[in-house]
Motif scaffolding. Structure first.
Motif, PDB file in Angstrom:
ATOM      1  N   THR A 156       0.818  -1.210   0.000  1.00 27.97           N
ATOM      2  CA  THR A 156       0.000   0.000   0.000  1.00 27.97           C
ATOM      3  C   THR A 156       0.852   1.259   0.000  1.00 27.97           C
ATOM      4  O   THR A 156       0.661   2.151  -0.840  1.00 27.97           O
ATOM      5  CB  THR A 156      -0.933   0.013   1.226  1.00 27.97           C
ATOM      6  OG1 THR A 156      -1.743  -1.163   1.215  1.00 27.97           O
ATOM      7  CG2 THR A 156      -1.825   1.242   1.210  1.00 27.97           C
ATOM      8  N   TYR A 197       4.237   1.647  -0.412  1.00 38.04           N
ATOM      9  CA  TYR A 197       5.357   1.739  -1.352  1.00 38.04           C
ATOM     10  C   TYR A 197       4.978   1.400  -2.785  1.00 38.04           C
ATOM     11  O   TYR A 197       5.674   1.803  -3.716  1.00 38.04           O
ATOM     12  CB  TYR A 197       6.498   0.824  -0.901  1.00 38.04           C
ATOM     13  CG  TYR A 197       7.240   1.338   0.311  1.00 38.04           C
ATOM     14  CD1 TYR A 197       8.154   2.377   0.208  1.00 38.04           C
ATOM     15  CD2 TYR A 197       7.001   0.793   1.565  1.00 38.04           C
ATOM     16  CE1 TYR A 197       8.821   2.862   1.319  1.00 38.04           C
ATOM     17  CE2 TYR A 197       7.665   1.270   2.694  1.00 38.04           C
ATOM     18  CZ  TYR A 197       8.577   2.299   2.558  1.00 38.04           C
ATOM     19  OH  TYR A 197       9.232   2.788   3.665  1.00 38.04           O
ATOM     20  N   THR A 198       3.900   0.621  -2.971  1.00 38.13           N
ATOM     21  CA  THR A 198       3.515   0.238  -4.331  1.00 38.13           C
ATOM     22  C   THR A 198       2.196   0.871  -4.749  1.00 38.13           C
ATOM     23  O   THR A 198       1.890   0.920  -5.937  1.00 38.13           O
ATOM     24  CB  THR A 198       3.425  -1.304  -4.438  1.00 38.13           C
ATOM     25  OG1 THR A 198       4.554  -1.888  -3.802  1.00 38.13           O
ATOM     26  CG2 THR A 198       3.426  -1.748  -5.895  1.00 38.13           C
ATOM     27  N   GLY A 199       1.408   1.336  -3.803  1.00 34.31           N
ATOM     28  CA  GLY A 199       0.193   2.065  -4.147  1.00 34.31           C
ATOM     29  C   GLY A 199      -1.022   1.201  -4.416  1.00 34.31           C
ATOM     30  O   GLY A 199      -1.956   1.641  -5.083  1.00 34.31           O
ATOM     31  N   GLN A 200      -1.050  -0.043  -3.893  1.00 36.01           N
ATOM     32  CA  GLN A 200      -2.186  -0.935  -4.078  1.00 36.01           C
ATOM     33  C   GLN A 200      -2.749  -1.279  -2.700  1.00 36.01           C
ATOM     34  O   GLN A 200      -2.053  -1.878  -1.882  1.00 36.01           O
ATOM     35  CB  GLN A 200      -1.753  -2.225  -4.797  1.00 36.01           C
ATOM     36  CG  GLN A 200      -0.957  -1.998  -6.065  1.00 36.01           C
ATOM     37  CD  GLN A 200      -1.803  -1.439  -7.186  1.00 36.01           C
ATOM     38  OE1 GLN A 200      -2.966  -1.822  -7.342  1.00 36.01           O
ATOM     39  NE2 GLN A 200      -1.235  -0.550  -7.979  1.00 36.01           N
ATOM     40  N   TYR A 201      -3.997  -0.924  -2.439  1.00 39.47           N
ATOM     41  CA  TYR A 201      -4.594  -1.123  -1.112  1.00 39.47           C
ATOM     42  C   TYR A 201      -5.285  -2.477  -1.069  1.00 39.47           C
ATOM     43  O   TYR A 201      -6.355  -2.663  -1.632  1.00 39.47           O
ATOM     44  CB  TYR A 201      -5.566  -0.002  -0.804  1.00 39.47           C
ATOM     45  CG  TYR A 201      -6.185  -0.072   0.577  1.00 39.47           C
ATOM     46  CD1 TYR A 201      -5.490  -0.626   1.647  1.00 39.47           C
ATOM     47  CD2 TYR A 201      -7.467   0.407   0.808  1.00 39.47           C
ATOM     48  CE1 TYR A 201      -6.051  -0.697   2.907  1.00 39.47           C
ATOM     49  CE2 TYR A 201      -8.039   0.348   2.059  1.00 39.47           C
ATOM     50  CZ  TYR A 201      -7.323  -0.215   3.097  1.00 39.47           C
ATOM     51  OH  TYR A 201      -7.883  -0.293   4.354  1.00 39.47           O
ATOM     52  N   MET A 240       8.214   2.090  -5.774  1.00 37.20           N
ATOM     53  CA  MET A 240       7.805   3.483  -5.583  1.00 37.20           C
ATOM     54  C   MET A 240       7.523   4.173  -6.908  1.00 37.20           C
ATOM     55  O   MET A 240       6.657   5.052  -6.996  1.00 37.20           O
ATOM     56  CB  MET A 240       8.871   4.233  -4.784  1.00 37.20           C
ATOM     57  CG  MET A 240       8.889   3.862  -3.315  1.00 37.20           C
ATOM     58  SD  MET A 240      10.084   4.791  -2.329  1.00 37.20           S
ATOM     59  CE  MET A 240      11.544   3.771  -2.549  1.00 37.20           C
ATOM     60  N   ARG A 256       4.089   3.227  -7.705  1.00 44.13           N
ATOM     61  CA  ARG A 256       3.172   4.002  -6.858  1.00 44.13           C
ATOM     62  C   ARG A 256       2.953   5.403  -7.426  1.00 44.13           C
ATOM     63  O   ARG A 256       1.837   5.929  -7.397  1.00 44.13           O
ATOM     64  CB  ARG A 256       3.730   4.093  -5.447  1.00 44.13           C
ATOM     65  CG  ARG A 256       2.914   4.950  -4.486  1.00 44.13           C
ATOM     66  CD  ARG A 256       3.699   5.232  -3.225  1.00 44.13           C
ATOM     67  NE  ARG A 256       4.885   6.048  -3.504  1.00 44.13           N
ATOM     68  CZ  ARG A 256       5.845   6.308  -2.616  1.00 44.13           C
ATOM     69  NH1 ARG A 256       5.767   5.807  -1.401  1.00 44.13           N
ATOM     70  NH2 ARG A 256       6.880   7.057  -2.950  1.00 44.13           N
ATOM     71  N   ASN A 257       4.004   6.009  -7.950  1.00 43.54           N
ATOM     72  CA  ASN A 257       3.904   7.373  -8.460  1.00 43.54           C
ATOM     73  C   ASN A 257       3.144   7.458  -9.773  1.00 43.54           C
ATOM     74  O   ASN A 257       2.707   8.552 -10.152  1.00 43.54           O
ATOM     75  CB  ASN A 257       5.303   7.971  -8.621  1.00 43.54           C
ATOM     76  CG  ASN A 257       6.004   8.159  -7.294  1.00 43.54           C
ATOM     77  OD1 ASN A 257       5.358   8.289  -6.258  1.00 43.54           O
ATOM     78  ND2 ASN A 257       7.329   8.150  -7.307  1.00 43.54           N
ATOM     79  N   ASP A 316       1.549   4.476 -13.072  1.00 41.98           N
ATOM     80  CA  ASP A 316       1.811   3.342 -13.958  1.00 41.98           C
ATOM     81  C   ASP A 316       2.431   3.779 -15.280  1.00 41.98           C
ATOM     82  O   ASP A 316       3.341   3.126 -15.797  1.00 41.98           O
ATOM     83  CB  ASP A 316       0.508   2.584 -14.233  1.00 41.98           C
ATOM     84  CG  ASP A 316       0.033   1.790 -13.031  1.00 41.98           C
ATOM     85  OD1 ASP A 316       0.777   1.755 -12.020  1.00 41.98           O
ATOM     86  OD2 ASP A 316      -1.061   1.213 -13.082  1.00 41.98           O
ATOM     87  N   LYS A 365       4.332  -5.683  -9.583  1.00 39.73           N
ATOM     88  CA  LYS A 365       3.170  -5.617  -8.694  1.00 39.73           C
ATOM     89  C   LYS A 365       2.914  -6.967  -8.046  1.00 39.73           C
ATOM     90  O   LYS A 365       2.612  -7.060  -6.848  1.00 39.73           O
ATOM     91  CB  LYS A 365       1.926  -5.164  -9.464  1.00 39.73           C
ATOM     92  CG  LYS A 365       1.871  -3.682  -9.785  1.00 39.73           C
ATOM     93  CD  LYS A 365       0.571  -3.349 -10.489  1.00 39.73           C
ATOM     94  CE  LYS A 365       0.461  -1.864 -10.795  1.00 39.73           C
ATOM     95  NZ  LYS A 365      -0.820  -1.543 -11.478  1.00 39.73           N
ATOM     96  N   GLY A 397       3.949   4.560   4.047  1.00 39.48           N
ATOM     97  CA  GLY A 397       5.117   4.701   3.174  1.00 39.48           C
ATOM     98  C   GLY A 397       6.404   4.993   3.914  1.00 39.48           C
ATOM     99  O   GLY A 397       7.370   5.452   3.315  1.00 39.48           O
TER     100      GLY A 397
END
Length: 340
Positions: free
Chosen positions: A50, A52-56, A188, A191-192, A194, A208, A256
């Motif tokens: 969540t 560091y990669t942006g997927q909850y 990261m 996360r910022n 795709d 991912k 993060g």
């Protein structure tokens, strides 16, 4: 020279953690802290996917239940030694995460979260209804404590506390190595954005999926420790409420970051212990507090502190930089040449 560096701060935390059993008033305090450490390991895993990669991932507690039931089923029903079952707890969670991630990670943003919420509920129903394997609503009773290792007996609260602390320190060290590596920077970048990550040549699905498997691996290990520590597990371990609790830990501490989820996972359970009179109204109390926190400290305690520190360092560097010489006007130069 700075006296308080990150290395010094982490060392002080470790010293306090080692000394805690001698400062705690009774075994109950050791139990509360050990449980907080176990959930801290699971929260560290959730923070990877969540923060560091942006997927909850809303099925995170379900994978913790997979690790717990792996230990419970293997040790109680098949008499497998605890340490072998514990090693398999993270592996089984990661294998299941591979197949779940193959499908779910094709979705983005809230669609991914909704899908994993459904997956988590399915995992809960499977645990509750598959009585021949999971013992259903009765749960698994009599899970053995970790066997003695190198002459250390883990049957009493204090050795168990140090065992959980060891795995927490190891998890933090491994996570530090991951996020500081090229792989962590790859996470990261995803996360910022795709599109930005793809422009850099990053394979989105592969990275991912790797982040998802690593995340649930930590969750499975935490579940295995939980089973050996509590000695009883039921379907409630897979409840999505535990995922929401871990989310609160991240938001309070600082999503993060490495230190934030740790502080949140340790601090919030103790706050809950001292507010037991409000246990029935927990979400009524913590809901508005969480909203206030998001408004005034959107990056959490640690995240806000780090952002302010970076701004101060940038301002100090800007103030210390030598001023550029004022440009000489060409007109004044020409006039000077004429007078000469």
């Amino acid at each position: 020279m700075k006296l308080f560096t990150p290395t010094v701060g982490w060392s002080l935390l470790l010293v306090l953690a080692v000394a805690f059993p001698y400062l705690a008033g009774n075994d109950y305090h050791l139990t509360v802290m050990s449980t907080a450490y176990i959930y801290a390991i699971a929260t560290i895993g959730l923070n990877l996917i969540t923060g560091y990669t942006g997927q909850y991932n809303l099925a995170h507690s379900g994978f913790m239940a997979v690790g717990a039931y792996t230990v419970g089923i293997l040790t109680v029903d098949h008499q497998v030694p605890f340490w072998i079952a514990f090693a398999l707890s993270g592996v089984f969670a990661a294998i299941l995460g591979f197949f779940v991630g193959l499908v779910s990670l094709r979705l983005k943003t809230h669609f991914f979260s909704i899908f994993t919420l459904c997956v988590g509920y399915i995992m809960y129903l499977v645990i509750e209804k598959w009585e021949s394997l999971t013992h259903g609503t009765v749960g698994i009773i009599g899970i053995p404590a970790p066997e003695s290792f190198a002459g250390l007996d883990f049957s009493s609260p204090r050795p168990q506390y140090y065992l959980v602390l060891f795995f927490l320190v190891a998890s933090l060290w491994i996570m530090h190595r991951i996020v500081r590596s090229l792989l962590g920077r790859t996470f990261m970048a995803i996360r910022n954005g795709d599109d930005l990550a793809q422009a850099l040549g990053i394979n989105l699905m592969r990275n991912k999926l790797l982040a998802f498997m690593l995340s649930v691996f930590f969750s499975g290990l935490a579940g295995g420790l939980y089973a050996g520590f509590v000695r009883f597990i039921g379907p409630g371990v897979a409840s999505v409420e535990h995922t929401f609790d871990m989310t609160i830990y991240m938001l309070v501490g600082g999503i993060g970051t490495l230190l934030g989820p740790l502080l949140g996972a340790i601090g919030m359970p103790w706050l809950t212990q001292y507010l037991q009179v409000l246990q029935d109204y927990r979400f009524v109390v913590f809901g508005p507090l969480l909203v206030i926190l998001v408004i005034f400290l959107p990056y959490g305690i640690v995240g806000t502190y780090m952002n302010r520190k970076r701004r101060k360092e940038a301002q100090a560097a800007q103030a210390a930089a030598p001023a550029a010489p004022a440009p000489v006007s060409t007109l004044n130069t020409a006039k000077g040449a004429t007078h000469a």
